[in-house]
Write a protein that holds these residues in place. Sequence first.
Motif, short mmCIF file in Angstrom:
data_model
loop_
_atom_site.label_atom_id
_atom_site.label_comp_id
_atom_site.label_asym_id
_atom_site.label_seq_id
_atom_site.Cartn_x
_atom_site.Cartn_y
_atom_site.Cartn_z
N ILE A 69 0.84 -1.20 0.00
CA ILE A 69 0.00 0.00 0.00
C ILE A 69 0.87 1.25 0.00
CG2 ILE A 69 -1.68 1.34 1.33
CD1 ILE A 69 -2.85 -1.29 2.33
N LEU A 70 1.87 1.25 0.89
CA LEU A 70 2.74 2.43 0.96
C LEU A 70 3.46 2.66 -0.35
CD1 LEU A 70 4.32 2.14 4.54
CD2 LEU A 70 2.53 3.67 3.78
N GLN A 71 3.93 1.56 -0.96
CA GLN A 71 4.65 1.71 -2.23
C GLN A 71 3.75 2.28 -3.31
OE1 GLN A 71 6.14 -2.27 -2.28
NE2 GLN A 71 8.26 -1.59 -2.05
N ALA A 72 2.50 1.83 -3.33
CA ALA A 72 1.56 2.32 -4.33
C ALA A 72 1.31 3.81 -4.13
CB ALA A 72 0.26 1.54 -4.27
N VAL A 73 1.12 4.21 -2.87
CA VAL A 73 0.87 5.63 -2.59
C VAL A 73 2.10 6.46 -2.97
CG1 VAL A 73 0.33 7.32 -0.80
CG2 VAL A 73 -0.77 5.10 -0.77
N GLN A 74 3.26 5.95 -2.61
CA GLN A 74 4.51 6.65 -2.92
C GLN A 74 4.66 6.82 -4.44
OE1 GLN A 74 7.07 7.77 -0.82
NE2 GLN A 74 8.18 8.50 -2.62
N ARG A 75 4.33 5.74 -5.17
CA ARG A 75 4.48 5.78 -6.62
C ARG A 75 3.56 6.84 -7.21
NH1 ARG A 75 5.00 0.37 -6.99
NH2 ARG A 75 2.77 0.13 -7.16
N LYS A 76 2.35 6.87 -6.70
CA LYS A 76 1.37 7.76 -7.30
C LYS A 76 1.61 9.23 -6.93
CE LYS A 76 -2.96 8.74 -8.67
NZ LYS A 76 -4.30 8.50 -8.92
N TYR A 77 1.92 9.49 -5.67
CA TYR A 77 1.98 10.87 -5.21
C TYR A 77 3.38 11.40 -4.98
CZ TYR A 77 -3.01 10.55 -4.57
OH TYR A 77 -4.33 10.39 -4.80
N GLY A 78 4.36 10.49 -4.96
CA GLY A 78 5.72 10.93 -4.71
C GLY A 78 6.03 11.08 -3.24
N PHE A 79 5.03 11.05 -2.41
CA PHE A 79 5.25 11.04 -0.96
C PHE A 79 3.98 10.53 -0.30
CE2 PHE A 79 2.98 14.79 0.88
CZ PHE A 79 2.40 15.27 -0.28
N ILE A 80 4.07 10.27 1.02
CA ILE A 80 2.93 9.72 1.73
C ILE A 80 2.47 10.74 2.75
CG2 ILE A 80 2.13 7.83 3.20
CD1 ILE A 80 4.57 6.29 1.77
N ARG A 81 1.33 11.30 2.52
CA ARG A 81 0.91 12.40 3.39
C ARG A 81 0.39 11.83 4.71
NH1 ARG A 81 -1.38 16.24 0.79
NH2 ARG A 81 -1.02 15.21 -1.19
N ASN A 82 0.38 12.67 5.75
CA ASN A 82 0.09 12.12 7.07
C ASN A 82 -1.35 11.62 7.19
OD1 ASN A 82 -1.57 14.21 8.15
ND2 ASN A 82 0.25 15.46 8.41
N PHE A 83 -2.24 12.21 6.43
CA PHE A 83 -3.61 11.69 6.45
C PHE A 83 -3.63 10.25 5.92
CE2 PHE A 83 -7.42 10.80 3.91
CZ PHE A 83 -8.35 10.75 4.93
N ALA A 84 -2.84 10.02 4.85
CA ALA A 84 -2.79 8.66 4.29
C ALA A 84 -2.24 7.67 5.30
CB ALA A 84 -1.94 8.67 3.02
N MET A 85 -1.19 8.08 6.04
CA MET A 85 -0.61 7.18 7.04
C MET A 85 -1.65 6.80 8.09
SD MET A 85 3.22 8.37 7.89
CE MET A 85 3.60 9.99 7.31
N GLN A 86 -2.42 7.79 8.52
CA GLN A 86 -3.41 7.51 9.56
C GLN A 86 -4.53 6.63 9.03
OE1 GLN A 86 -4.27 10.81 12.34
NE2 GLN A 86 -3.02 12.04 11.03
N LYS A 87 -4.91 6.91 7.81
CA LYS A 87 -6.00 6.13 7.21
C LYS A 87 -5.56 4.67 6.99
CE LYS A 87 -9.32 5.31 4.06
NZ LYS A 87 -10.73 5.50 4.02
N ILE A 88 -4.33 4.49 6.52
CA ILE A 88 -3.82 3.14 6.29
C ILE A 88 -3.72 2.40 7.62
CG2 ILE A 88 -1.81 1.82 5.53
CD1 ILE A 88 -1.28 4.20 3.54
N ALA A 89 -3.19 3.10 8.65
CA ALA A 89 -3.06 2.49 9.96
C ALA A 89 -4.43 2.01 10.45
CB ALA A 89 -2.47 3.48 10.94
N ASP A 90 -5.41 2.86 10.27
CA ASP A 90 -6.76 2.54 10.70
C ASP A 90 -7.27 1.28 10.01
OD1 ASP A 90 -8.62 3.29 12.43
OD2 ASP A 90 -9.50 4.90 11.22
#
Lengths: 174, 642
Positions: free
Chosen positions: A30-51
């Motif tokens: 999941i993290l790799q996909a987000v990184q690929r698409k956006y170039g970074f992982i925003r903190n909202f994404a981290m919280q949402k993924i964790a959830d």
Amino acid sequence: MLVSNRNRLDRELDVLIDKCGRQRTALMPILQAVQRKYGFIRNFAMQKIADALSIHPVEVHGVVTFYSFLSEKPRGRFIIRLCRTISCEMAGKDRVAAQLETELGIKFGETTVDKRFTLEWANCMGLCDQGPAMLVNDTHYTRVTPQRVLEILEECRSRLSPHAMQGAEEEHLV
Amino acid sequence: MTDNPKDIKSSDRAPKAQRGQVVQKPDGVDAIGAKITVNIDGQDIKVPMGTTILEAARKFGIRIPTLCHHDDLCVAGVCRVCVVEIEGQRALQASCAYPITSPLKIKTHTPQVRRARRHIIDLLLSKHYGECYTCFRNNNCELQSLAKEYGVDFFRFGHPEKPMYEKDNSSYAVVRDMNKCVLCRRCVRTCIDLQEVGVLEAAHRSSDTRIETFLDKPLSDVVCINCGQCINRCPTGALTANDPTDEVWAAIDDPTKHVTIQTAPSPRAGIGECFGLEPGTPMTFEMNTALRRCGFDKVFDTNFTADLTIIEEGTELLLRLYKALVEKDETVALPQFTSCSPGWVKFMEHFYPEMLPNMSSAKSPQQMFGALIKTFYAEQQGIDPSNIVSVALMPCSAKKFECNRPEMTDSGFKDVDYGLTTREMAKMISEAGIHLPDMPKSDFDAPFGTATGSGVIFGATGGVMEAALRSVIELVCGVRAEDLFEHANIIPVRGFEGTRLVELPIENVGPVPDVFKKLVPNWDWLKGATLKVGVCHGTANAKKVLDDIKNGGEFSKCHFIEFMACPGGCLGGGGQPIPTTPEIRAARAEAIYAEDRSYGVRKSHENPVIWELYEKFLTDGPCGHISHKLLHTQYTARGKYI
């Protein structure tokens, strides 16, 4: 309908999470996909993924900060990683590095103001026999010379058509 | 395998150290818990398979030093202080993380081991900034004792001369000083595994590794519940409580201020440890004298408001049940959750805000007392409440946060001015030149006096429930608690299991006591019902219970559940003396139950001062208008997204 960028990210993450599953092991894909698409992982994404994976946001933060290829902050469209280990050092990585720094006007560890290029050191990528080795996003270049640096950068710039660049900037501004 | 050249096969030509380890079959390997004989320092020891080398050594009195290992936490094996030499193995092994599965020959203090340990400690010190003299953990620091024990006489690998990180003072409860951190990850395992709150985790890699909150935000901005369990387990002074002793001294030294202190039950059971006494030595009455000699004008017993909590929270429960069962009101949130533990309250606000209606609206005993001191007490004694400084001695770091909540000002002033932990109190007592165990005994001050045994057991997990049940049995069933349980000791709710469920069938009901007559006409609607109650301690267990309730499990059928944020209840709180282990907590619990047994009055509703208070001050009775204003509160849904 006006969709805020956060809502859009939210929906994209839902799709991604459904695809990758909700086990802890799905974290890296999941993290790799987000990184690929956006170039970074925003903190909202981290919280949402964790959830979604029933882990804590701080654990995701730990993973993101651990890996060099994952980033919490926006970086350049092209991330240039130059090998700094001994065989590349001996093959003349210093001149390549100097050329990169002069050409882009930034030091290693920095990103250009226009968010196009980021310079980073990398450790051995297994191309010791063909040093100096360099990685631009996922493409590797071997036997890099200061002259080739110019060509490689030109190639990158040419891939950023005005249209493509617009999209990239929008994403980073989200 | 043999050393005889003739027998060497081709596969054996590798250097001896690289050959595979010979695994001999242990005796009776099929049996669960098969025993294996290991030899540690020449001593043959038989241990069950899977025992770690450290456990085996400890069992037989062989000391192996540890740093990252903690009895409450899972194995990490990160500090390597506990390395031992195993015959036939090239590298030293961390004994805390090496389960014994074959007969081994282990040596714990060979020159190689001693040198490695010394170097490991030197390396830890090379990143550990801080002067021991100015550290709160001076003389109670595991790194300091290791350095002493292993003869560190100079900084082989250097020593930082300047701090590298800023101290994080943002939280009311916990102060983080990462300069002193040795990356043992005990706080990480405490926060993620033991408490399942997830505030601290190792971030970055290799020599850049440090313990961070989410996005490295200050502690006050993240989902920290202030339980302070990380403080109790930190081997150094990297995590401490936010210490207000200077402010308290200033108030004591100010002659215009009337300084009162209320003391919770758990510090009494723990404070002796700070003065070299065995865990579980109660110091209640010695401490009263010591506090007066420190300069506190009045010493009160928080148990008084613990008794009051029972009446208020119990009444609230009966009202909720009445609404649900008789008036068939489906909006009533059941089960009702206790609200005494501020760590638990903040846990709910962050992680289960949708279940906040289930929380009892009653304040914690500390805050009830605070509100009463600056209203009832001030009025009665003729003191201007603005001149009262109300201090609370608590086993808890979250109480520091609680007393600073903006809504806790119902008396018109800050209800409780300062929260002190047991450790800080011990420091103040020593600072006053007092050796606590030598103090003569003295009682609590009027008008609140000594509370009941029910108030005392609030300190142990299950205590609130036991106190509530004692009163419910007597007020509703009209029988004596002693008739149902021997000596009114409700053993089923005691103990240290993470979650407990108890059922109490109400066979008969008695007459409605006068104070409740306004609220319910009779108890007949409870006749034949079964009161189901739950007890839970540690927020990891709380999470299980809450998820069970959401999924309609057995806890959803409960009527009343006691939650405590800290493992073991308040006696294992984040403000209690360091170290903490299951044995120490059990000893403290024993002290608390012993104190309960020694009390003449052991049920909250038999506390005469409570009824005097309702007669004179809270005139419209339990859960009435005045008590709602002073003794109840509301919660903030905080959510976990930041």
